[in-house]
Each structure stands twice: as C-alpha cells, then as structure tokens.
Enzyme design. Structure first.
Site, PDB file in Angstrom:
ATOM      1  N   SER A 294       0.842  -1.204   0.000  1.00 58.43           N
ATOM      2  CA  SER A 294       0.000   0.000   0.000  1.00 58.43           C
ATOM      3  C   SER A 294       0.871   1.245   0.000  1.00 58.43           C
ATOM      4  O   SER A 294       1.962   1.249   0.604  1.00 58.43           O
ATOM      5  CB  SER A 294      -0.855  -0.022   1.265  1.00 58.43           C
ATOM      6  OG  SER A 294      -1.482   1.221   1.465  1.00 58.43           O
TER       7      SER A 294
ATOM      8  N   TYR B  23      -2.029  -1.079  10.883  1.00 56.75           N
ATOM      9  CA  TYR B  23      -2.247  -1.607   9.527  1.00 56.75           C
ATOM     10  C   TYR B  23      -1.037  -1.291   8.644  1.00 56.75           C
ATOM     11  O   TYR B  23      -0.473  -2.175   7.984  1.00 56.75           O
ATOM     12  CB  TYR B  23      -3.528  -1.024   8.914  1.00 56.75           C
ATOM     13  CG  TYR B  23      -3.618  -1.274   7.431  1.00 56.75           C
ATOM     14  CD1 TYR B  23      -3.910  -2.545   6.943  1.00 56.75           C
ATOM     15  CD2 TYR B  23      -3.354  -0.263   6.501  1.00 56.75           C
ATOM     16  CE1 TYR B  23      -3.948  -2.794   5.576  1.00 56.75           C
ATOM     17  CE2 TYR B  23      -3.392  -0.504   5.142  1.00 56.75           C
ATOM     18  CZ  TYR B  23      -3.691  -1.770   4.678  1.00 56.75           C
ATOM     19  OH  TYR B  23      -3.720  -2.015   3.330  1.00 56.75           O
TER      20      TYR B  23
ATOM     21  N   LYS C  44       2.058  -3.727   6.706  1.00 55.78           N
ATOM     22  CA  LYS C  44       2.517  -3.716   5.302  1.00 55.78           C
ATOM     23  C   LYS C  44       4.041  -3.534   5.255  1.00 55.78           C
ATOM     24  O   LYS C  44       4.737  -4.208   4.476  1.00 55.78           O
ATOM     25  CB  LYS C  44       1.814  -2.615   4.515  1.00 55.78           C
ATOM     26  CG  LYS C  44       0.313  -2.853   4.305  1.00 55.78           C
ATOM     27  CD  LYS C  44       0.043  -4.096   3.473  1.00 55.78           C
ATOM     28  CE  LYS C  44      -1.438  -4.398   3.317  1.00 55.78           C
ATOM     29  NZ  LYS C  44      -1.734  -5.715   2.777  1.00 55.78           N
TER      30      LYS C  44
HETATM   31  P1  NAD Z   1     -10.917  -7.157   1.099  1.00 58.99           P
HETATM   32  O1  NAD Z   1     -11.154  -7.153   2.566  1.00 58.99           O
HETATM   33  O2  NAD Z   1     -12.085  -6.964   0.200  1.00 58.99           O
HETATM   34  O3  NAD Z   1     -10.155  -8.504   0.663  1.00 58.99           O
HETATM   35  C1  NAD Z   1      -9.307  -9.217   1.544  1.00 58.99           C
HETATM   36  C2  NAD Z   1      -9.778 -10.662   1.542  1.00 58.99           C
HETATM   37  O4  NAD Z   1      -8.949 -11.423   2.416  1.00 58.99           O
HETATM   38  C3  NAD Z   1     -11.213 -10.823   2.031  1.00 58.99           C
HETATM   39  O5  NAD Z   1     -11.942 -11.592   1.100  1.00 58.99           O
HETATM   40  C4  NAD Z   1     -11.078 -11.542   3.364  1.00 58.99           C
HETATM   41  O6  NAD Z   1     -12.190 -12.376   3.643  1.00 58.99           O
HETATM   42  C5  NAD Z   1      -9.791 -12.301   3.150  1.00 58.99           C
HETATM   43  N1  NAD Z   1      -9.080 -12.639   4.395  1.00 58.99           N
HETATM   44  C6  NAD Z   1      -8.799 -11.824   5.432  1.00 58.99           C
HETATM   45  N2  NAD Z   1      -8.124 -12.506   6.377  1.00 58.99           N
HETATM   46  C7  NAD Z   1      -7.960 -13.770   5.902  1.00 58.99           C
HETATM   47  C8  NAD Z   1      -7.352 -14.933   6.434  1.00 58.99           C
HETATM   48  N3  NAD Z   1      -6.774 -14.937   7.629  1.00 58.99           N
HETATM   49  N4  NAD Z   1      -7.399 -16.070   5.695  1.00 58.99           N
HETATM   50  C9  NAD Z   1      -7.992 -16.083   4.483  1.00 58.99           C
HETATM   51  N5  NAD Z   1      -8.585 -15.004   3.942  1.00 58.99           N
HETATM   52  C10 NAD Z   1      -8.563 -13.862   4.644  1.00 58.99           C
HETATM   53  O7  NAD Z   1      -9.805  -6.046   0.804  1.00 58.99           O
HETATM   54  P2  NAD Z   1      -9.300  -5.467  -0.589  1.00 58.99           P
HETATM   55  O8  NAD Z   1      -9.686  -4.032  -0.646  1.00 58.99           O
HETATM   56  O9  NAD Z   1      -9.644  -6.372  -1.699  1.00 58.99           O
HETATM   57  O10 NAD Z   1      -7.732  -5.487  -0.301  1.00 58.99           O
HETATM   58  C11 NAD Z   1      -6.929  -6.599  -0.698  1.00 58.99           C
HETATM   59  C12 NAD Z   1      -5.513  -6.365  -0.219  1.00 58.99           C
HETATM   60  O11 NAD Z   1      -5.033  -5.139  -0.751  1.00 58.99           O
HETATM   61  C13 NAD Z   1      -5.367  -6.257   1.309  1.00 58.99           C
HETATM   62  O12 NAD Z   1      -4.184  -6.897   1.677  1.00 58.99           O
HETATM   63  C14 NAD Z   1      -5.262  -4.769   1.537  1.00 58.99           C
HETATM   64  O13 NAD Z   1      -4.536  -4.474   2.691  1.00 58.99           O
HETATM   65  C15 NAD Z   1      -4.525  -4.318   0.296  1.00 58.99           C
HETATM   66  N6  NAD Z   1      -4.777  -2.919  -0.045  1.00 58.99           N
HETATM   67  C16 NAD Z   1      -6.062  -2.487  -0.191  1.00 58.99           C
HETATM   68  C17 NAD Z   1      -6.304  -1.145  -0.479  1.00 58.99           C
HETATM   69  C18 NAD Z   1      -7.709  -0.621  -0.595  1.00 58.99           C
HETATM   70  O14 NAD Z   1      -7.912   0.596  -0.474  1.00 58.99           O
HETATM   71  N7  NAD Z   1      -8.710  -1.454  -0.854  1.00 58.99           N
HETATM   72  C19 NAD Z   1      -5.225  -0.263  -0.642  1.00 58.99           C
HETATM   73  C20 NAD Z   1      -3.925  -0.758  -0.503  1.00 58.99           C
HETATM   74  C21 NAD Z   1      -3.710  -2.094  -0.201  1.00 58.99           C
HETATM   75  C1  WQD Z   2      -9.638   9.579   0.767  1.00 54.85           C
HETATM   76  C2  WQD Z   2      -9.964  11.031   1.065  1.00 54.85           C
HETATM   77  C3  WQD Z   2     -10.448  11.467   3.371  1.00 54.85           C
HETATM   78  C4  WQD Z   2     -14.180   9.240   3.717  1.00 54.85           C
HETATM   79  C5  WQD Z   2      -6.968   4.634   2.860  1.00 54.85           C
HETATM   80  C6  WQD Z   2      -5.889   3.999   3.683  1.00 54.85           C
HETATM   81  C7  WQD Z   2      -4.778   3.528   2.792  1.00 54.85           C
HETATM   82  C8  WQD Z   2      -5.308   2.648   1.671  1.00 54.85           C
HETATM   83  C9  WQD Z   2      -6.457   3.273   0.944  1.00 54.85           C
HETATM   84  C10 WQD Z   2      -5.157   0.379   2.332  1.00 54.85           C
HETATM   85  C11 WQD Z   2      -9.316  11.568   2.341  1.00 54.85           C
HETATM   86  C12 WQD Z   2     -11.664  11.734   2.509  1.00 54.85           C
HETATM   87  C13 WQD Z   2     -13.007   9.801   3.228  1.00 54.85           C
HETATM   88  C14 WQD Z   2     -15.270  10.089   4.034  1.00 54.85           C
HETATM   89  C15 WQD Z   2     -13.958  11.977   3.330  1.00 54.85           C
HETATM   90  N1  WQD Z   2      -5.823   1.419   2.165  1.00 54.85           N
HETATM   91  N2  WQD Z   2     -12.909  11.149   3.040  1.00 54.85           N
HETATM   92  N3  WQD Z   2     -15.123  11.437   3.818  1.00 54.85           N
HETATM   93  O1  WQD Z   2      -7.299   7.649   3.584  1.00 54.85           O
HETATM   94  O2  WQD Z   2      -6.392   8.007   1.228  1.00 54.85           O
HETATM   95  O3  WQD Z   2      -6.422   5.757   2.179  1.00 54.85           O
HETATM   96  O4  WQD Z   2      -7.453   3.700   1.891  1.00 54.85           O
HETATM   97  O5  WQD Z   2      -3.982   0.221   2.195  1.00 54.85           O
HETATM   98  O6  WQD Z   2      -3.879   2.842   3.601  1.00 54.85           O
HETATM   99  O7  WQD Z   2      -5.394   4.966   4.606  1.00 54.85           O
HETATM  100  O8  WQD Z   2      -8.549   6.770   1.533  1.00 54.85           O
HETATM  101  O9  WQD Z   2     -10.891   6.750   0.816  1.00 54.85           O
HETATM  102  O10 WQD Z   2     -10.372   6.768   3.285  1.00 54.85           O
HETATM  103  O11 WQD Z   2      -9.935   8.812   1.945  1.00 54.85           O
HETATM  104  O12 WQD Z   2     -13.888  13.208   3.159  1.00 54.85           O
HETATM  105  O13 WQD Z   2     -16.335   9.655   4.499  1.00 54.85           O
HETATM  106  O14 WQD Z   2     -11.394  11.131   1.269  1.00 54.85           O
HETATM  107  O15 WQD Z   2     -10.369  12.415   4.404  1.00 54.85           O
HETATM  108  O16 WQD Z   2      -8.989  12.916   2.111  1.00 54.85           O
HETATM  109  P1  WQD Z   2      -7.130   7.151   2.213  1.00 54.85           P
HETATM  110  P2  WQD Z   2     -10.011   7.193   1.908  1.00 54.85           P
END
Ligand code: NAD
Ligand code: WQD
Length: 348
Positions: A131, A157, A161
């Site tokens: 991330s 979190y 990572k």
């Molecule tokens: P998500 O929660 O939709 O998907 C994660 C999946 O992992 C889920 O289906 C959950 O049931 C499964 N899971 C969790 N713990 C588990 C375990 N112990 N064993 C087996 N399965 C398990 O999340 P996502 O948004 O699809 O994110 C996927 C990955 O990408 C995550 O690692 C997240 O940290 C990373 N990521 C997401 C974002 C974002 O904004 N969505 C941003 C950066 C990184």
């Molecule tokens: C985006 C912008 C908020 C909700 C997060 C995690 C990051 C990554 C992606 C996993 C910001 C604003 C949000 C709301 C708002 N995840 N906002 N009202 O914070 O950039 O990133 O998700 O790895 O680690 O920190 O994403 O979508 O939460 O926020 O105004 O109800 O929207 O303040 O400026 P963020 P976000």
C-alpha cells in the site's frame, strides 16, 4: 492440476474480496486457472459466483484461514501453482488502531504461513498487496519507490505492510530463487463494468467512494468531507484514485513479469490526483442528482495529498499503465451500487 492449454494455475489468497475478485476475472480472461483461498471474513462467496458468470469460467474455491497452521498444505498438495497473489488480510486503518493484536496476527501470520507453504512446495513466485500507506506523509510528489518509508507510522495496519515487505526482502535475501513483486496500491476504486462485482464494505464505509455511493443510493444521509482547509485548490484532500480493473490488470502484468525480476516494490497509481470535492462532483454528474454533503474537520492521521510516480510500474510490469479515469471510476461504481444497493447481501 493445470491443463496444457492454460498458462498455469495461480493461487489467489483473499480472492473473494474487492480487489481479489476483480483480479480473478482478469486472470481467467488472460488464460490462467485460478484457485482462491479465503476465509470470507470480509467477503462473500457470491462474488466468486459472479466472477464465474462474468467470465464463463470456473474458479476452484477453498474456504480456509491462512492463519491456521497447515490450512494451506492440502491445497498445495492438490495443485501445482505457477505463482501466488496474496491479498488476504485486514485493511482498516482505524480498526487496526483499536485492535492492533488482531491486525498483527492476521496480516503477519497469514503471510508467514503462505510463504512457508510456498517454499516447502517449491513455488517461489509471489505478488503481494502492499500500500502507498508505507510512504506515510509524503516528503515530495509524485511519490516514487525511492521515497523514504514511514517506519514510525501511527497505524498498525500500515506497520503490517512495512513488516511484510521487510519479511519478503529477508526471504528473498535468504533464497534468491524467490521472485517477488510488492505492489503499492494508491486508492483503489470503481467496479467491473458489468456491475456484477464491486466494493461491499461491512458496516459504514471508511473509504470515500463507497461512502459516496451509499449516500447516493439512499443507505446513508450525507457525506462528511473531512477537511476544508488543506493547501489544495478547493481545500479538500487529494488522492490518486486508480480503477480496480486497471489495478487488476497490473496484477496479471506482475504475474507475467515475475520470471524476470528478483524482488521489486512497484507503485500502482495513475500519476494524477483528484480532490474529494472533485470526486463528489463527478459522482453527482454520473448519478444525475445532488449527493448531500457537509464540510467537516480533518480526519486524524489523514495526509493532504498523494499521487504516484508511475515510471517503475511501466518498466517492471511490461508497459502497464492505467487506462481509466475518474468518470469511468464513478460510472462503474454507480452501476455496481445501483444494481446491488445492499451489496452482495442482495443475493446472499
Ligand atoms: P478485502 O477485505 O475486500 O479482501 C481481503 C480478503 O482477504 C477478504 O476476502 C477476506 O475475507 C480475506 N481474508 C482476510 N483474512 C484472511 C485470512 N486470515 N485467511 C484467508 N482469507 C482472509 O480487501 P481489498 O480491498 O480487496 O484489499 C486486498 C488487499 O489489498 C489487502 O491486503 C489490503 O490491505 C490491500 N490494499 C487495499 C487497499 C484498498 O484501499 N482497498 C489499498 C492498498 C492495499
Ligand atoms: C480519501 C480522502 C479522506 C471518507 C486509505 C488507507 C490507505 C489505503 C487506501 C489500504 C481523504 C476523505 C473519506 C469520508 C472523506 N488502504 N474522506 N469522507 O485515507 O487516502 O487511504 O485507503 O492500504 O492505507 O489509509 O482513503 O478513501 O479513506 O480517503 O472526506 O467519508 O477522502 O479524508 O482525504 P485514504 P479514503
């Protein structure tokens, strides 16, 4: 077992989730076989049924918890994997502050179990979901991969990572046969064009776009815009919103690139930043009606702005770059939300 017409079989850990399910579509369409392992703690099996509906191909699914010792063993005995993609884990920044032990255990133990089992079975090609949170508050923009990492991050979190990236670096150093790509996602948003799969958060969405969608569909009263006094043109925060289908394509490109890398961290973004108010206005244009909102105080821990430098992605991922823009993101997210007002619960 992979048949001779397939490019090979990919293990997708966490493949029932938001990004995982979209990536499974792209993998199947590219000609890979796919085995998904997921404990469904934050997802629905319906997502995988929809993936099969979209692609006309089948997905092998195992409900298993990666944190359970030995849970992966029978799966690796039953299949020969070309590579694994590791999405499984917990992803809420605020939840991780409230329950750090749960976050460290889930994210770290699942990763250790996965690489242990992979090594044992001689599968040493891995794509890991990292991330942009690893960079913390940016020291310069756009953020390239040489940007310092936020080792003093407040968020457990984010710390998981960073730790997993470090673990993977050490695994690679101990055994250079490993080929690893750590994709550092910026802000994944949007949905598959079919409207059949999309983001379906449990409880109130922490992220911006799903919250806007739930207001637009009538599940929530109004959006709170966190921060009106950032040093940006309109005072709201700015982010690099990347379409989940572009992100999924980046995973397929990463799987293809794995044989030629050792270990690489790669940003996945668009290189452009869009403000919260601009995204809200773009959604209003798509939905065709006002989406109520109110300006509010900054959310603790938020940064002002971030966007990716995308040159390394293009180089490492065989020319990959994002194709979709904000209007595609909003249109697809709205198609998903309006067709599934309660998410997968509409069918489950
Ligand atoms: P998500 O929660 O939709 O998907 C994660 C999946 O992992 C889920 O289906 C959950 O049931 C499964 N899971 C969790 N713990 C588990 C375990 N112990 N064993 C087996 N399965 C398990 O999340 P996502 O948004 O699809 O994110 C996927 C990955 O990408 C995550 O690692 C997240 O940290 C990373 N990521 C997401 C974002 C974002 O904004 N969505 C941003 C950066 C990184
Ligand atoms: C985006 C912008 C908020 C909700 C997060 C995690 C990051 C990554 C992606 C996993 C910001 C604003 C949000 C709301 C708002 N995840 N906002 N009202 O914070 O950039 O990133 O998700 O790895 O680690 O920190 O994403 O979508 O939460 O926020 O105004 O109800 O929207 O303040 O400026 P963020 P976000």
């Amino acid at each position: 077992m992979s048949d001779s017409s397939s490019l090979g079989c990919i293990l997708v850990a966490g493949g029932a989730g938001y990004i995982g399910s979209h990536t499974v579509v792209c993998l199947l369409e590219a000609g890979y076989e796919v085995v998904v392992v997921d404990n469904l703690s934050n997802s629905s099996k319906v997502a995988l049924d929809r993936v099969e509906q979209i692609t006309g191909k089948s997905v092998t699914f195992y409900k298993a918890d990666l944190c359970d010792d030995g849970a992966l063993e029978p799966i690796f005995e039953a299949h020969t994997f070309e590579a694994a993609i590791h999405f499984a884990g917990l992803k809420s920044v605020s939840e991780s502050v409230a329950d750090p032990i749960h976050y460290y255990r889930t994210n770290i133990v699942s990763s250790l179990n996965l690489v242990t089992t992979m090594a044992k079975h001689g599968c040493k090609k891995l794509v890991f979901s990292s991330s942009a949170t690893v960079y913390g508050d940016p020291q310069y923009l756009p953020i390239d991969e040489a940007h310092p990492l936020a080792i003093d991050t407040d968020s457990p979190y984010g710390a998981t990572k960073l730790m997993i990236e470090r673990i993977l670096q050490d695994v690679h150093r101990s055994d250079p046969e490993w080929k690893i790509i750590m994709l550092r996602y910026f802000n994944p948003t949007g949905a598959h064009e079919s409207g059949l799969i999309g983001e379906d958060p449990v409880g109130p969405p922490a992220n911006l776009l799903p919250f806007v969608c739930q207001v637009a569909v009538g599940r929530r009263e109004k959006l709170m815009v966190f921060g009106s006094d950032y040093p940006t043109d309109d005072g709201s925060g700015k982010r690099d919103f990347i379409h989940v289908v572009d992100l999924s394509d980046a995973h397929v490109a990463a799987v293809k690139a794995l044989p030629n890398v050792s270990i690489e961290a790669v940003n996945v973004g668009t290189g452009k930043s869009t403000s919260v108010l601009e995204l809200h206005a773009a959604m209003e244009a798509v939905v065709g009606k006002p989406i109520p909102y109110e300006m509010a105080a900054r959310r603790p821990g938020d940064i002002c702005e971030c966007y990716a430098s995308c040159g390394k992605a293009k180089e490492v991922l065989g020319g990959w770059e994002a194709k979709f823009g904000i209007s595609d993101i909003c249109e697809s997210a709205w198609r998903w939300q309006s067709q599934n007002p309660q998410g997968y619960a509409d069918q489950a």
